[in-house]
Structure formats: structure tokens, C-alpha cells
Design a protein around this motif. Sequence first.
Motif, PDB file in Angstrom:
ATOM      1  N   VAL A  76       0.841  -1.208   0.000  1.00  0.00           N
ATOM      2  CA  VAL A  76       0.000   0.000   0.000  1.00  0.00           C
ATOM      3  C   VAL A  76       0.874   1.256   0.000  1.00  0.00           C
ATOM      4  O   VAL A  76       0.681   2.168  -0.811  1.00  0.00           O
ATOM      5  N   GLY A  79       2.540   1.997  -3.212  1.00  0.00           N
ATOM      6  CA  GLY A  79       1.667   2.328  -4.324  1.00  0.00           C
ATOM      7  C   GLY A  79       1.338   1.156  -5.234  1.00  0.00           C
ATOM      8  O   GLY A  79       0.801   1.341  -6.322  1.00  0.00           O
ATOM      9  N   GLY A  82      -3.847  -0.148  -3.975  1.00  0.00           N
ATOM     10  CA  GLY A  82      -4.621   0.969  -3.458  1.00  0.00           C
ATOM     11  C   GLY A  82      -5.622   0.427  -2.456  1.00  0.00           C
ATOM     12  O   GLY A  82      -6.028  -0.737  -2.529  1.00  0.00           O
ATOM     13  N   ARG A  83      -6.005   1.269  -1.503  1.00  0.00           N
ATOM     14  CA  ARG A  83      -6.946   0.830  -0.466  1.00  0.00           C
ATOM     15  C   ARG A  83      -8.008   1.907  -0.294  1.00  0.00           C
ATOM     16  O   ARG A  83      -7.706   3.095  -0.290  1.00  0.00           O
ATOM     17  N   THR A  84      -9.253   1.475  -0.129  1.00  0.00           N
ATOM     18  CA  THR A  84     -10.321   2.442   0.119  1.00  0.00           C
ATOM     19  C   THR A  84     -10.131   3.056   1.500  1.00  0.00           C
ATOM     20  O   THR A  84      -9.456   2.476   2.358  1.00  0.00           O
ATOM     21  N   TYR A  90      -9.169  -3.484  -1.521  1.00  0.00           N
ATOM     22  CA  TYR A  90      -7.848  -3.231  -2.093  1.00  0.00           C
ATOM     23  C   TYR A  90      -7.926  -3.465  -3.598  1.00  0.00           C
ATOM     24  O   TYR A  90      -8.708  -4.278  -4.065  1.00  0.00           O
ATOM     25  N   ARG A  91      -7.062  -2.777  -4.340  1.00  0.00           N
ATOM     26  CA  ARG A  91      -7.007  -2.946  -5.786  1.00  0.00           C
ATOM     27  C   ARG A  91      -5.578  -2.723  -6.257  1.00  0.00           C
ATOM     28  O   ARG A  91      -4.900  -1.832  -5.780  1.00  0.00           O
ATOM     29  N   GLN A  93      -2.635  -1.331  -8.285  1.00  0.00           N
ATOM     30  CA  GLN A  93      -2.448  -0.030  -8.907  1.00  0.00           C
ATOM     31  C   GLN A  93      -1.527  -0.144 -10.109  1.00  0.00           C
ATOM     32  O   GLN A  93      -0.810  -1.123 -10.262  1.00  0.00           O
TER      33      GLN A  93
END
Length: 107
Positions: A76, A79, A82-84, A90-91, A93
Motif C-alpha cells: 500500500v 503504491g 490501493g486501499r479504500t 484493495y485494488r 495499482q
Amino acid sequence: MTSHHPAPRPARPVADLFSADGRLKAIPRKPARREALLAHLAATLFEDGRDYREPEVNEALLAVHEDFPALRRYLVIGGFLGRTKDGSTYRRQQQPGSPGGAIFAVA
């Protein structure tokens, strides 16, 4: 030749960080090595354009190393993931490299 590459890094593969069973021996201390590892983990464990819940991220990271909270945090902060805001999703990047990618170091 890759002479146009801005900062040539030693092209050491991350394979030597893993044992024969596919588990990570240790999380590298050197930032460049750790970043290479994180890029590898992001690319191999997480599909592009897919949302992951935290338990899924933990399970994927636990498959390679028991210290999954540290790996998740590095991913995270670097980079790679990504985290809300609420931390529930999570996604993967785009790979860092643009300004602001992985500039801040954790002391």
C-alpha cells in the motif's frame, strides 16, 4: 539495450528471494530489492482491475510469507495496492515510477 532507462538497477531476479517451495525466505531490507519483490508480488498475486477484500489480500500474501501485515503495508505504501478509505477494499495499482510512486520511506 536499455540505455534510455532513467535509473539502471541491478537486474537481479527476485527468484533468489524464494525457497524451493515458493515461499519467501525474508522480506528484503534494501528498498530497491524490496520494491522489486513488491512489484513481483503485485503482478503475480493480484489481477488488474479487480477489487479484493482484506481477507483475500491477507490469504494471498500468507501463501508466500507469514508476515502478511508487513507485506500488505509495504504494498500500500509503495503504491502497488490501493486501499479504500475504510480499508475494506484493495485494488492493484498501476506500477509506481511516476512522481509520488514510492518516494516516501518508512522510518
